[in-house]
Design an enzyme around this catalytic site. Sequence first.
Site, PDB file in Angstrom:
ATOM      1  N   GLY A   1     -18.387   6.769  -2.569  1.00  0.00           N
ATOM      2  CA  GLY A   1     -17.259   6.811  -3.501  1.00  0.00           C
ATOM      3  C   GLY A   1     -17.420   5.640  -4.461  1.00  0.00           C
ATOM      4  N   ASN A   2     -16.337   5.288  -5.115  1.00  0.00           N
ATOM      5  CA  ASN A   2     -16.389   4.239  -6.143  1.00  0.00           C
ATOM      6  C   ASN A   2     -17.013   2.933  -5.641  1.00  0.00           C
ATOM      7  OD1 ASN A   2     -14.488   1.713  -7.157  1.00  0.00           O
ATOM      8  ND2 ASN A   2     -15.294   2.948  -8.826  1.00  0.00           N
TER       9      ASN A   2
ATOM     10  N   GLY B   1     -20.890   5.419   2.634  1.00  0.00           N
ATOM     11  CA  GLY B   1     -19.978   5.910   1.609  1.00  0.00           C
ATOM     12  C   GLY B   1     -20.752   6.236   0.345  1.00  0.00           C
TER      13      GLY B   1
ATOM     14  N   LYS C   1       0.871  -1.189   0.000  1.00  0.00           N
ATOM     15  CA  LYS C   1       0.000   0.000   0.000  1.00  0.00           C
ATOM     16  C   LYS C   1       0.896   1.223   0.000  1.00  0.00           C
ATOM     17  CE  LYS C   1      -4.542   0.288   0.473  1.00  0.00           C
ATOM     18  NZ  LYS C   1      -5.427  -0.663  -0.121  1.00  0.00           N
TER      19      LYS C   1
HETATM   20  N1  GLU Z   1      -7.154  -0.188  -3.440  1.00  0.00           N
HETATM   21  C1  GLU Z   1      -7.882  -1.385  -3.709  1.00  0.00           C
HETATM   22  C2  GLU Z   1      -7.928  -2.287  -2.489  1.00  0.00           C
HETATM   23  O1  GLU Z   1      -7.796  -1.844  -1.365  1.00  0.00           O
HETATM   24  C3  GLU Z   1      -7.377  -2.089  -4.957  1.00  0.00           C
HETATM   25  C4  GLU Z   1      -5.956  -2.469  -4.932  1.00  0.00           C
HETATM   26  C5  GLU Z   1      -5.441  -2.940  -6.267  1.00  0.00           C
HETATM   27  O2  GLU Z   1      -6.188  -2.990  -7.214  1.00  0.00           O
HETATM   28  O3  GLU Z   1      -4.264  -3.271  -6.310  1.00  0.00           O
HETATM   29  O4  GLU Z   1      -8.186  -3.458  -2.588  1.00  0.00           O
END
Ligand code: GLU
Length: 427
Positions: free
Chosen positions: A219-220, A217, A105
């Site tokens: 959002g997406n 939420g 992350k």
């Molecule tokens: N940010 C998204 C998650 O928390 C997607 C991560 C990704 O696609 O690598 O799962």
Amino acid sequence: MSSINPFEMAQRQFDEVAEQLGLDAGVRAILRRPLREFHFRIPVRMDDGALRVFDGFRVQHNDARGPSKGGIRWAANETIDTVRALATWMTWKCAVADVPLGGGKGGIVVDPATLSVTEKERLCRGWVDQMWKNIGPRMDVPAPDVGTTPQMMGWMMDEYSKLHGEYTPGVITGKPLGGGGSLGRTEATGFGAIYTAREAFKHLGIDPKGKKASIHGFGNVAQYASIGFIEMLGGIVVCVGCYDRHDKKAYTYSKSTGIDPHFLMSITDQYGTIDKEKAKQAGYSIEDANAWIAKEVDILMPCAIEGVLTAETVGTIKPSVKIIAEGANGPTTPEADAEIKKRGIFLIPDFLCNAGGVTCSYFESVQNDMNFYWSKDEVLGKLDEKMSVAFKGVVAMAQTKRTYMRNAAYMVAIDRVATAMRLRGWV
Ligand code: GLU
């Protein structure tokens, strides 16, 4: 963000299951903390000529099963511990979904709404300038998350490709369509959560048609979870909860006959703030931030941020709630989790429920490698299959070990990661 340290929360969850599994001390020592962490500073020339320096992070928690994978968040209150927790959850997420990737992350301490488009582009390129030697299709593959967009992924892919000297779309996922992105990626996390919710209803012997959901939420993830709940399951979404960037407060937008996500999306700005006046005119009631938790519904779907179901709010969950589907990462604190477990509410834990995004990211990188792109139906069909198999695997573990769904998901994930570490001779 809550006052709970998310990394401590991630470690507490891990420790509990490690104990139940009697996990080897060496495996435990490796998995309790990230393998690698990068902290760096990103100088950016602002539009007014001033130089601003931003704090950036990337945490690679584990890559035994494949390249580290996970999003980059832009948030004003970003901390290294949040990024550590989220990187750890990515390891479990990829393992539970059984995609051959590890967990990572990233983050930048910034409120994206304070930057112009050109400043955002420079900050994206600046992040890559600091990290490019330590990311790559076979090393670590970032993606979007809270506060970042497909366009930003496109700029980052371009910067990496320039520095690396060759077009490398597989360095990052969640890219825009036509710029190396995959069809279905926008819908993937929300729809993926709905595929697991559908399986949960089936498992409990309940027909989801006409059932009510309260979603946190907008959002997406929440947008496509709302659309999916209504259009795929035939259910009603009575509210969504959403942060207003103008007055810096969160609200619940509800309509007892059911919200219309397409209408709400048409009055939501690019940072996820719903236009309150237009919502009111269309008959929505605007309630306080936690009102979504106390709705008389069949399923609660926290699909925004961490730490919203807490010791203080968990008691307001109505007896009508049969399922909690965690579309967000880490929405439930350990105290609230203990209460949910005690009440016997069926939980679809975060890293299972929201694995649709990363699973589709995996499909995106596969398509990038092949340089051959699938249709949307093909992508979503493959996604549904992966999510359903993952759900059934966790339910089977919960039944065999007579344990809570969160613990069962950890057991499936930890076992897969520990096996990969053993096979590689790490432990
Ligand atoms: N940010 C998204 C998650 O928390 C997607 C991560 C990704 O696609 O690598 O799962």
